[in-house]
Design a protein around this motif. Structure first.
Motif, PDB file in Angstrom:
ATOM      1  N   SER A 101       0.857  -1.187   0.000  1.00  0.00           N
ATOM      2  CA  SER A 101       0.000   0.000   0.000  1.00  0.00           C
ATOM      3  C   SER A 101       0.888   1.230   0.000  1.00  0.00           C
ATOM      4  O   SER A 101       2.028   1.188   0.487  1.00  0.00           O
ATOM      5  CB  SER A 101      -0.899  -0.014   1.246  1.00  0.00           C
ATOM      6  OG  SER A 101      -1.577   1.217   1.392  1.00  0.00           O
ATOM      7  N   ASP A 102       0.391   2.330  -0.533  1.00  0.00           N
ATOM      8  CA  ASP A 102       1.181   3.557  -0.553  1.00  0.00           C
ATOM      9  C   ASP A 102       1.621   3.971   0.847  1.00  0.00           C
ATOM     10  O   ASP A 102       2.664   4.603   1.017  1.00  0.00           O
ATOM     11  CB  ASP A 102       0.383   4.688  -1.205  1.00  0.00           C
ATOM     12  CG  ASP A 102       0.284   4.526  -2.722  1.00  0.00           C
ATOM     13  OD1 ASP A 102       1.190   3.889  -3.304  1.00  0.00           O
ATOM     14  OD2 ASP A 102      -0.680   5.029  -3.313  1.00  0.00           O
ATOM     15  N   SER A 103       0.860   3.605   1.855  1.00  0.00           N
ATOM     16  CA  SER A 103       1.216   3.958   3.227  1.00  0.00           C
ATOM     17  C   SER A 103       2.481   3.243   3.690  1.00  0.00           C
ATOM     18  O   SER A 103       3.133   3.674   4.651  1.00  0.00           O
ATOM     19  CB  SER A 103       0.058   3.621   4.185  1.00  0.00           C
ATOM     20  OG  SER A 103      -0.217   2.240   4.171  1.00  0.00           O
ATOM     21  N   ASP A 104       2.854   2.154   2.998  1.00  0.00           N
ATOM     22  CA  ASP A 104       4.061   1.416   3.385  1.00  0.00           C
ATOM     23  C   ASP A 104       5.321   2.243   3.165  1.00  0.00           C
ATOM     24  O   ASP A 104       6.347   2.009   3.817  1.00  0.00           O
ATOM     25  CB  ASP A 104       4.174   0.113   2.580  1.00  0.00           C
ATOM     26  CG  ASP A 104       3.060  -0.864   2.907  1.00  0.00           C
ATOM     27  OD1 ASP A 104       2.519  -0.792   4.019  1.00  0.00           O
ATOM     28  OD2 ASP A 104       2.723  -1.689   2.028  1.00  0.00           O
ATOM     29  N   ARG A 105       5.255   3.203   2.260  1.00  0.00           N
ATOM     30  CA  ARG A 105       6.432   4.036   1.998  1.00  0.00           C
ATOM     31  C   ARG A 105       6.828   4.846   3.224  1.00  0.00           C
ATOM     32  O   ARG A 105       8.017   5.098   3.455  1.00  0.00           O
ATOM     33  CB  ARG A 105       6.156   4.999   0.836  1.00  0.00           C
ATOM     34  CG  ARG A 105       5.869   4.322  -0.499  1.00  0.00           C
ATOM     35  CD  ARG A 105       5.499   5.385  -1.527  1.00  0.00           C
ATOM     36  NE  ARG A 105       5.083   4.829  -2.793  1.00  0.00           N
ATOM     37  CZ  ARG A 105       5.902   4.519  -3.796  1.00  0.00           C
ATOM     38  NH1 ARG A 105       7.202   4.685  -3.647  1.00  0.00           N
ATOM     39  NH2 ARG A 105       5.424   4.023  -4.922  1.00  0.00           N
ATOM     40  N   SER A 106       5.845   5.246   4.013  1.00  0.00           N
ATOM     41  CA  SER A 106       6.117   6.099   5.176  1.00  0.00           C
ATOM     42  C   SER A 106       6.056   5.342   6.498  1.00  0.00           C
ATOM     43  O   SER A 106       6.479   5.862   7.527  1.00  0.00           O
ATOM     44  CB  SER A 106       5.123   7.268   5.221  1.00  0.00           C
ATOM     45  OG  SER A 106       3.791   6.801   5.212  1.00  0.00           O
ATOM     46  N   ASP A 107       5.517   4.121   6.481  1.00  0.00           N
ATOM     47  CA  ASP A 107       5.493   3.296   7.684  1.00  0.00           C
ATOM     48  C   ASP A 107       6.896   2.742   7.905  1.00  0.00           C
ATOM     49  O   ASP A 107       7.434   2.019   7.068  1.00  0.00           O
ATOM     50  CB  ASP A 107       4.491   2.153   7.522  1.00  0.00           C
ATOM     51  CG  ASP A 107       4.384   1.292   8.765  1.00  0.00           C
ATOM     52  OD1 ASP A 107       5.334   0.515   9.028  1.00  0.00           O
ATOM     53  OD2 ASP A 107       3.363   1.376   9.467  1.00  0.00           O
ATOM     54  N   SER A 140      -5.173  -0.640  -1.645  1.00  0.00           N
ATOM     55  CA  SER A 140      -5.375   0.250  -0.502  1.00  0.00           C
ATOM     56  C   SER A 140      -5.152  -0.526   0.791  1.00  0.00           C
ATOM     57  O   SER A 140      -5.225  -1.763   0.820  1.00  0.00           O
ATOM     58  CB  SER A 140      -6.784   0.831  -0.514  1.00  0.00           C
ATOM     59  OG  SER A 140      -7.746  -0.190  -0.267  1.00  0.00           O
ATOM     60  N   SER A 141      -4.901   0.189   1.869  1.00  0.00           N
ATOM     61  CA  SER A 141      -4.716  -0.470   3.165  1.00  0.00           C
ATOM     62  C   SER A 141      -5.965  -1.229   3.568  1.00  0.00           C
ATOM     63  O   SER A 141      -5.889  -2.342   4.114  1.00  0.00           O
ATOM     64  CB  SER A 141      -4.356   0.576   4.227  1.00  0.00           C
ATOM     65  OG  SER A 141      -3.126   1.202   3.938  1.00  0.00           O
TER      66      SER A 141
END
Length: 220
Positions: A101-107, A140-141
């Motif tokens: 998910s795109d959120s993995d880039r910042s997690d 998506s997440s």
């Protein structure tokens, strides 16, 4: 052994206990199922040991999420990932499709997981060529959580020329990996599994293309 006076009594008892465990495991295998359960160390040691039997001409296909590779599960950059690299170097074809998910880039932890996979590719690429591939499918997440919760999408296949075993991870309610179940797969067939996996990979992209090639460039 216990009837032989020359054999140490305590050692004899230990051997009998080990033999009973081995017989129980053999019985499970005859039924077409084997479970590796326990804490983090038990799972990593057990799965690394079983993965190590793969050799030239075998195939290991994996469909995972970052959760599978978290520190408390199979580990970000530990023995299991090292064994994945080793069997690829020995001639096993290894292909992994990860839901990202795109959120993995910042997690922080998820990004470390993804970067560890890219570094692994760089370390063995000259030997493995195309035998080791890490690809990803962007969702998506919420979709990833739904897939993980409602389906058995996340699984792996250990495939030899004549046998297929499916590996099913089982988590507790807190997302901690507790068991990996290995099941003898008779349907679908080996050929069908390979074809279906390739269809999924055709819609995926190389992990390094999605995360960014600067990870490989900056690794020392």
């Amino acid at each position: 052994l216990r009837k032989d006076p020359s054999v140490d009594d305590l050692f004899s008892r230990m051997l009998m206990m080990d033999a009973a465990k081995l017989k129980s495991r053999a019985d499970d295998m005859n039924r077409g199922i084997l479970e590796v359960s326990g804490d983090h160390e038990d799972l990593v040691l057990g799965m690394s040991t079983y993965l190590s039997i793969l050799d030239d001409g075998d195939t290991f296909l994996a469909k995972t999420t970052p959760k599978f590779w978290k520190t408390e599960n199979m580990g970000i950059n530990g023995r299991f990932l090292s064994m994945v690299k080793l069997v690829a170097q020995r001639g096993t074809t290894v292909k992994q499709l990860m839901l990202v998910s795109d959120s993995d880039r910042s997690d922080l932890e998820n990004r470390r997981i993804l970067e560890a996979h890219l570094v692994a590719i760089k370390q063995v690429r000259t030997v493995t060529k195309e035998r080791l591939q890490f690809l990803c499918k962007v969702v998506s997440s919420d979709e990833r959580q739904r897939v993980s919760r409602e389906t058995r999408w996340e699984c792996s296949y250990a495939i030899s020329r004549v046998s297929v075993k499916v590996l099913q991870p089982i988590y507790d309610r807190n997302g901690i990996l507790r068991t990996i179940r290995l099941v003898r797969q008779e349907q679908p067939t080996r050929t069908q599994i390979l074809e279906d996996f390739e269809k999924e990979l055709s819609k995926a992209i190389p992990l390094e293309d999605w995360l960014g090639k600067e990870v490989l460039a900056n690794d020392t």
